[in-house]
Scaffold this motif. Structure first.
Motif, PDB file in Angstrom:
ATOM      1  N   GLY A 230      -6.024  24.746  79.772  1.00 56.87           N
ATOM      2  CA  GLY A 230      -5.692  25.122  78.616  1.00 56.87           C
ATOM      3  C   GLY A 230      -5.558  26.610  77.792  1.00 56.87           C
ATOM      4  O   GLY A 230      -5.012  26.633  76.904  1.00 56.87           O
ATOM      5  N   GLN A 231      -5.931  27.409  78.815  1.00 56.24           N
ATOM      6  CA  GLN A 231      -5.874  29.022  78.506  1.00 56.24           C
ATOM      7  C   GLN A 231      -4.506  29.261  78.385  1.00 56.24           C
ATOM      8  O   GLN A 231      -3.685  29.002  79.300  1.00 56.24           O
ATOM      9  N   VAL A 232      -4.025  30.033  77.335  1.00 54.95           N
ATOM     10  CA  VAL A 232      -2.730  30.647  77.092  1.00 54.95           C
ATOM     11  C   VAL A 232      -2.424  31.687  78.397  1.00 54.95           C
ATOM     12  O   VAL A 232      -3.122  32.485  78.291  1.00 54.95           O
TER      13      VAL A 232
ATOM     14  N   ALA B 231      -2.547  24.750  83.525  1.00 49.81           N
ATOM     15  CA  ALA B 231      -2.748  23.362  83.743  1.00 49.81           C
ATOM     16  C   ALA B 231      -4.137  22.898  84.429  1.00 49.81           C
ATOM     17  O   ALA B 231      -4.434  21.679  84.542  1.00 49.81           O
ATOM     18  N   LEU B 232      -4.642  23.903  84.945  1.00 57.29           N
ATOM     19  CA  LEU B 232      -5.707  23.684  85.880  1.00 57.29           C
ATOM     20  C   LEU B 232      -6.893  24.966  85.734  1.00 57.29           C
ATOM     21  O   LEU B 232      -6.144  25.929  85.502  1.00 57.29           O
TER      22      LEU B 232
ATOM     23  N   MET C  35      -0.972  19.515  80.234  1.00 58.15           N
ATOM     24  CA  MET C  35       0.381  19.804  79.841  1.00 58.15           C
ATOM     25  C   MET C  35       0.748  21.336  80.024  1.00 58.15           C
ATOM     26  O   MET C  35      -0.226  21.978  79.230  1.00 58.15           O
ATOM     27  N   PRO C  36       1.587  21.594  80.891  1.00 59.20           N
ATOM     28  CA  PRO C  36       1.459  23.161  80.977  1.00 59.20           C
ATOM     29  C   PRO C  36       2.136  24.033  79.629  1.00 59.20           C
ATOM     30  O   PRO C  36       2.296  25.054  79.653  1.00 59.20           O
ATOM     31  N   ILE C  37       2.624  23.368  78.553  1.00 55.43           N
ATOM     32  CA  ILE C  37       3.065  23.890  77.188  1.00 55.43           C
ATOM     33  C   ILE C  37       2.315  23.320  76.276  1.00 55.43           C
ATOM     34  O   ILE C  37       2.306  22.212  76.224  1.00 55.43           O
ATOM     35  N   ALA C  38       1.640  23.969  75.362  1.00 51.45           N
ATOM     36  CA  ALA C  38       0.668  23.496  74.503  1.00 51.45           C
ATOM     37  C   ALA C  38       1.543  22.632  73.339  1.00 51.45           C
ATOM     38  O   ALA C  38       2.486  22.800  73.121  1.00 51.45           O
ATOM     39  N   GLY C  39       0.997  21.517  73.230  1.00 52.58           N
ATOM     40  CA  GLY C  39       1.739  20.380  72.226  1.00 52.58           C
ATOM     41  C   GLY C  39       2.973  20.066  72.652  1.00 52.58           C
ATOM     42  O   GLY C  39       3.762  19.122  71.994  1.00 52.58           O
TER      43      GLY C  39
ATOM     44  N   SER D 203      -2.165  16.626  73.668  1.00 52.77           N
ATOM     45  CA  SER D 203      -3.564  17.543  73.985  1.00 52.77           C
ATOM     46  C   SER D 203      -4.387  17.292  75.095  1.00 52.77           C
ATOM     47  O   SER D 203      -5.191  17.849  75.300  1.00 52.77           O
ATOM     48  N   SER D 204      -3.484  16.453  76.097  1.00 52.11           N
ATOM     49  CA  SER D 204      -4.409  16.317  77.205  1.00 52.11           C
ATOM     50  C   SER D 204      -3.941  17.212  78.400  1.00 52.11           C
ATOM     51  O   SER D 204      -2.747  18.002  78.287  1.00 52.11           O
TER      52      SER D 204
END
Length: 203
Positions: free
Chosen positions: A152-154, A102-103, A61-65, A202-203
């Protein structure tokens, strides 16, 4: 007067041997290659029916949470009075919400545009996919072109830059399938909704 000493016409045996030799030489020559044969590689005109990097599980998911239940499919919706169609998905979120890769891949371009505002492009490690982030408030402090990023890195923060409209804070997220030689602004857009629907935050 008879002719002797092998100077007469070939015997039946001689003709048979000559024919076998000609056939053998012809067969040998047919196996020789006189230059590389032309290899025609069919052009792929449509992206494969798969998610980026091989499966939908690979795309975070491109936005955390961000909950998958909040996704709204707006692919193809008219924009600018019908002059163009929406090629992505808009994820509504408060200003400053972290946006993540996202990747795993490489930050290919940081670009300011009239429509997208602060934008960011990430190319997947196999270079077959490009992720597009638009209307960002800003980039993460350590993000730069050419930088490798982990899944998952910001990489930035939700904003309303470009033509989003003041206060209409959201992330425009796009996915494109890239052909060999395509640059950051090229590629064939793919609907991100089916790649994200059904995911947990979280995925």
């Amino acid at each position: 007067m008879s002719r002797r000493g092998g100077r007469g016409p070939l015997s039946r045996f001689g003709w048979v041997m000559l024919a076998l030799i000609v056939i053998g030489v012809g067969g040998f020559l047919s196996m020789l290659s006189f230059g590389p044969a032309e290899v025609v590689v069919p052009e792929v005109t449509a992206p494969p029916r798969q998610a980026a990097a091989g499966s939908s599980a690979a795309l975070a998911m491109p936005i955390a949470g961000y909950p998958a239940t909040a996704l709204h499919r707006d692919w193809g919706d008219p924009r600018e009075g019908g002059k163009r169609k929406h090629q992505g998905i808009d994820l509504m979120a408060p200003s400053g919400t972290p946006v993540v890769a996202a990747l795993p891949g490489t930050v290919e371009k940081l670009f300011d545009s009239e429509r997208g505002g602060h934008t960011l492009y990430i190319r997947s490690l196999d270079r077959r996919w490009s992720l597009y982030y638009a209307h960002l408030k800003g980039y993460a402090p350590d993000v730069a072109e050419g930088q490798r990023v982990a899944r998952g890195q910001v990489v930035g923060y939700v904003g309303d830059t470009g033509n989003a409209g003041a206060g209409n804070t959201h992330l425009h997220f796009g996915v494109s399938w890239m052909r060999a030689g395509d640059r950051w602004y090229q590629g064939e857009p793919v609907d991100p909704y089916p790649l994200l629907a059904g995911k947990t935050a979280s995925s």
